[in-house]
Design a protein around this motif. Structure first.
Motif, PDB file in Angstrom:
ATOM      1  N   SER A 189      -5.783  -4.268  17.152  1.00  0.00           N
ATOM      2  CA  SER A 189      -4.759  -3.566  16.373  1.00  0.00           C
ATOM      3  C   SER A 189      -5.374  -2.814  15.199  1.00  0.00           C
ATOM      4  N   ILE A 190      -6.363  -3.417  14.544  1.00  0.00           N
ATOM      5  CA  ILE A 190      -7.009  -2.760  13.411  1.00  0.00           C
ATOM      6  C   ILE A 190      -7.721  -1.498  13.875  1.00  0.00           C
ATOM      7  N   VAL A 191      -8.395  -1.581  15.013  1.00  0.00           N
ATOM      8  CA  VAL A 191      -9.066  -0.402  15.573  1.00  0.00           C
ATOM      9  C   VAL A 191      -8.062   0.709  15.837  1.00  0.00           C
ATOM     10  N   GLU A 192      -6.951   0.364  16.450  1.00  0.00           N
ATOM     11  CA  GLU A 192      -5.948   1.376  16.801  1.00  0.00           C
ATOM     12  C   GLU A 192      -5.306   1.986  15.559  1.00  0.00           C
ATOM     13  N   ILE A 193      -5.072   1.168  14.538  1.00  0.00           N
ATOM     14  CA  ILE A 193      -4.514   1.689  13.288  1.00  0.00           C
ATOM     15  C   ILE A 193      -5.516   2.623  12.613  1.00  0.00           C
ATOM     16  N   MET A 194      -6.772   2.222  12.565  1.00  0.00           N
ATOM     17  CA  MET A 194      -7.794   3.075  11.951  1.00  0.00           C
ATOM     18  C   MET A 194      -7.954   4.377  12.732  1.00  0.00           C
ATOM     19  N   ALA A 195      -7.846   4.291  14.058  1.00  0.00           N
ATOM     20  CA  ALA A 195      -7.950   5.499  14.884  1.00  0.00           C
ATOM     21  C   ALA A 195      -6.845   6.485  14.553  1.00  0.00           C
ATOM     22  N   SER A 196      -5.655   5.959  14.257  1.00  0.00           N
ATOM     23  CA  SER A 196      -4.514   6.829  13.954  1.00  0.00           C
ATOM     24  C   SER A 196      -4.715   7.606  12.656  1.00  0.00           C
ATOM     25  N   SER A 223     -14.367   3.539   2.657  1.00  0.00           N
ATOM     26  CA  SER A 223     -13.813   2.211   2.407  1.00  0.00           C
ATOM     27  C   SER A 223     -13.980   1.280   3.616  1.00  0.00           C
ATOM     28  N   LEU A 224     -13.067   0.325   3.752  1.00  0.00           N
ATOM     29  CA  LEU A 224     -13.100  -0.613   4.868  1.00  0.00           C
ATOM     30  C   LEU A 224     -11.713  -1.190   5.085  1.00  0.00           C
ATOM     31  N   ASP A 225     -11.549  -1.813   6.226  1.00  0.00           N
ATOM     32  CA  ASP A 225     -10.210  -2.195   6.680  1.00  0.00           C
ATOM     33  C   ASP A 225      -9.430  -3.008   5.650  1.00  0.00           C
ATOM     34  N   PHE A 226     -10.037  -4.058   5.079  1.00  0.00           N
ATOM     35  CA  PHE A 226      -9.258  -4.925   4.199  1.00  0.00           C
ATOM     36  C   PHE A 226      -8.940  -4.284   2.850  1.00  0.00           C
ATOM     37  N   PHE A 227      -9.759  -3.307   2.414  1.00  0.00           N
ATOM     38  CA  PHE A 227      -9.409  -2.610   1.180  1.00  0.00           C
ATOM     39  C   PHE A 227      -8.226  -1.662   1.403  1.00  0.00           C
ATOM     40  N   PHE A 228      -8.210  -0.946   2.525  1.00  0.00           N
ATOM     41  CA  PHE A 228      -7.055  -0.096   2.818  1.00  0.00           C
ATOM     42  C   PHE A 228      -5.773  -0.936   2.853  1.00  0.00           C
ATOM     43  N   LEU A 229      -5.836  -2.084   3.509  1.00  0.00           N
ATOM     44  CA  LEU A 229      -4.679  -2.965   3.609  1.00  0.00           C
ATOM     45  C   LEU A 229      -4.305  -3.556   2.253  1.00  0.00           C
ATOM     46  N   GLY A 230      -5.282  -4.144   1.591  1.00  0.00           N
ATOM     47  CA  GLY A 230      -5.014  -4.839   0.343  1.00  0.00           C
ATOM     48  C   GLY A 230      -4.617  -3.908  -0.790  1.00  0.00           C
ATOM     49  N   ASP A 231      -5.314  -2.776  -0.913  1.00  0.00           N
ATOM     50  CA  ASP A 231      -5.013  -1.859  -2.012  1.00  0.00           C
ATOM     51  C   ASP A 231      -3.598  -1.305  -1.908  1.00  0.00           C
ATOM     52  N   LYS A 232      -3.195  -0.935  -0.702  1.00  0.00           N
ATOM     53  CA  LYS A 232      -1.839  -0.395  -0.534  1.00  0.00           C
ATOM     54  C   LYS A 232      -0.796  -1.468  -0.802  1.00  0.00           C
ATOM     55  N   ALA A 233      -1.032  -2.678  -0.309  1.00  0.00           N
ATOM     56  CA  ALA A 233      -0.078  -3.767  -0.535  1.00  0.00           C
ATOM     57  C   ALA A 233       0.057  -4.064  -2.021  1.00  0.00           C
ATOM     58  N   ARG A 234      -1.070  -4.148  -2.725  1.00  0.00           N
ATOM     59  CA  ARG A 234      -1.024  -4.441  -4.160  1.00  0.00           C
ATOM     60  C   ARG A 234      -0.366  -3.301  -4.942  1.00  0.00           C
ATOM     61  N   GLU A 235      -0.690  -2.065  -4.554  1.00  0.00           N
ATOM     62  CA  GLU A 235      -0.109  -0.908  -5.240  1.00  0.00           C
ATOM     63  C   GLU A 235       1.416  -0.912  -5.140  1.00  0.00           C
ATOM     64  N   GLU A 236       1.918  -1.098  -3.943  1.00  0.00           N
ATOM     65  CA  GLU A 236       3.370  -1.042  -3.762  1.00  0.00           C
ATOM     66  C   GLU A 236       4.071  -2.248  -4.381  1.00  0.00           C
ATOM     67  N   MET A 237       3.456  -3.424  -4.321  1.00  0.00           N
ATOM     68  CA  MET A 237       4.039  -4.597  -4.965  1.00  0.00           C
ATOM     69  C   MET A 237       4.068  -4.456  -6.480  1.00  0.00           C
ATOM     70  N   ASN A 238       3.002  -3.850  -7.032  1.00  0.00           N
ATOM     71  CA  ASN A 238       3.003  -3.622  -8.480  1.00  0.00           C
ATOM     72  C   ASN A 238       4.099  -2.644  -8.890  1.00  0.00           C
ATOM     73  N   LYS A 239       4.271  -1.601  -8.081  1.00  0.00           N
ATOM     74  CA  LYS A 239       5.353  -0.640  -8.365  1.00  0.00           C
ATOM     75  C   LYS A 239       6.713  -1.317  -8.288  1.00  0.00           C
ATOM     76  N   LEU A 240       6.877  -2.156  -7.268  1.00  0.00           N
ATOM     77  CA  LEU A 240       8.141  -2.864  -7.103  1.00  0.00           C
ATOM     78  C   LEU A 240       8.381  -3.813  -8.267  1.00  0.00           C
ATOM     79  N   SER A 241       7.337  -4.556  -8.664  1.00  0.00           N
ATOM     80  CA  SER A 241       7.479  -5.534  -9.740  1.00  0.00           C
ATOM     81  C   SER A 241       7.890  -4.889 -11.058  1.00  0.00           C
ATOM     82  N   SER A 242       7.431  -3.630 -11.257  1.00  0.00           N
ATOM     83  CA  SER A 242       7.755  -2.949 -12.504  1.00  0.00           C
ATOM     84  C   SER A 242       9.203  -2.476 -12.563  1.00  0.00           C
ATOM     85  N   LYS A 243       9.900  -2.532 -11.420  1.00  0.00           N
ATOM     86  CA  LYS A 243      11.268  -2.018 -11.357  1.00  0.00           C
ATOM     87  C   LYS A 243      12.318  -3.104 -11.158  1.00  0.00           C
ATOM     88  N   ILE A 244      11.874  -4.350 -11.106  1.00  0.00           N
ATOM     89  CA  ILE A 244      12.862  -5.430 -10.889  1.00  0.00           C
ATOM     90  C   ILE A 244      12.797  -6.451 -12.015  1.00  0.00           C
TER      91      ILE A 244
END
Length: 261
Positions: free
Chosen positions: A32-39, A240-261
């Motif tokens: 799945s990671i390969v296919e996501i990166m390919a996209s 970059s690498l797979d876990f940074f793409f995943l982790g950075d986006k997750a943290r970014e969006e959670m931080n944005k969400l946390s600032s609004k609730i």
């Protein structure tokens, strides 16, 4: 099963012409990671077996998935070792990134471990790469002309010997490993340190003077960091690498969400 001259030949051509080629790093061993990166549009993925728990059986499966998703498959091997390099090449890799190459002799060893006699010293085995024995002659021609061999420059001694490394026949280019390079100077991760910046500049100058492709692993998932390297004439870039793409986006969006609730 891959042909012997598709994505690897495209990458080889770009390396020879110092044309921009962007790939990424794979440490999460799943289809799945390969296919996501390919996209995302990467041209190649590097399977990291130096700093991950990925085993050889998994390497072969990942190579097949990467090639099946129209990307070249490279393996950053665990060390500059004959058996390690032979096994990943027999699994069908399009090439290898060899860590901690410090001088020309080590670069020559890496080439010899990829190629068969009389050019190299690789032992002959029949596996996926040779289409399980039915296309050994074709594979032998392919490996001599199209296999990609990248020397990872990640020690200050490698910088001191860089011209000689670049002159080794069969080395297609270099890729800078910034963390280990700075660590070898006693300044791990201190990329803004003036001494580290000067060493990186020296790598740029030597490689450009030798008309060889500049390579770098940009760890950050921020595309601005990639643009900085492109503007400095780097052309073989791991983004970059797979876990940074995943982790950075997750943290970014959670931080944005946390600032609004």
């Amino acid at each position: 099963m891959k042909s012997f001259s598709h994505k690897s030949s495209e990458l080889k051509k770009k390396l020879k012409g110092n044309e921009l080629s962007i790939g990424s790093w794979l440490t999460i061993p799943h289809q799945s990671i390969v296919e996501i990166m390919a996209s995302a549009g990467f041209e190649w993925l590097t399977i990291d077996i130096e700093h991950s728990a990925i085993d050889y059986q998994t390497v072969q499966n990942l190579i097949g998935h990467i090639q099946g998703n129209n990307m070249a498959s490279l393996v950053r091997v665990s060390e500059n070792d004959e058996v390690v390099i032979k096994r990943v090449m027999d699994a069908g890799a399009d090439g290898v990134i060899v860590p901690m190459v410090k001088n020309a002799e080590e670069a020559k060893k890496a080439v010899s471990f990829v190629k068969y006699p009389p050019i190299g010293k690789r032992g002959v085995g029949l596996s996926r790469a040779q289409h399980y024995g039915v296309k050994f002659d074709s594979y032998n021609k392919w490996v001599n002309s199209q296999a990609v061999i990248i020397a990872q420059i990640e020690h200050i001694q490698a910088v001191e010997n860089l011209e000689a490394i670049l002159d080794v026949d069969g080395i297609d280019g270099i890729i800078v490993g910034p963390y280990d390079l700075s660590a070898s100077m006693g300044k791990p991760g201190m990329f803004e340190d003036e001494d580290v910046k000067q060493v990186l500049k020296r790598i740029d100058e030597i490689t450009i003077k030798k008309n060889k492709p500049l390579g770098f692993h940009v760890i950050s998932s921020d595309h601005v960091k990639m643009l900085e390297k492109i503007n400095k004439k780097y052309s073989f870039l791991a983004f970059s690498l797979d876990f940074f793409f995943l982790g950075d986006k997750a943290r970014e969006e959670m931080n944005k969400l946390s600032s609004k609730i």
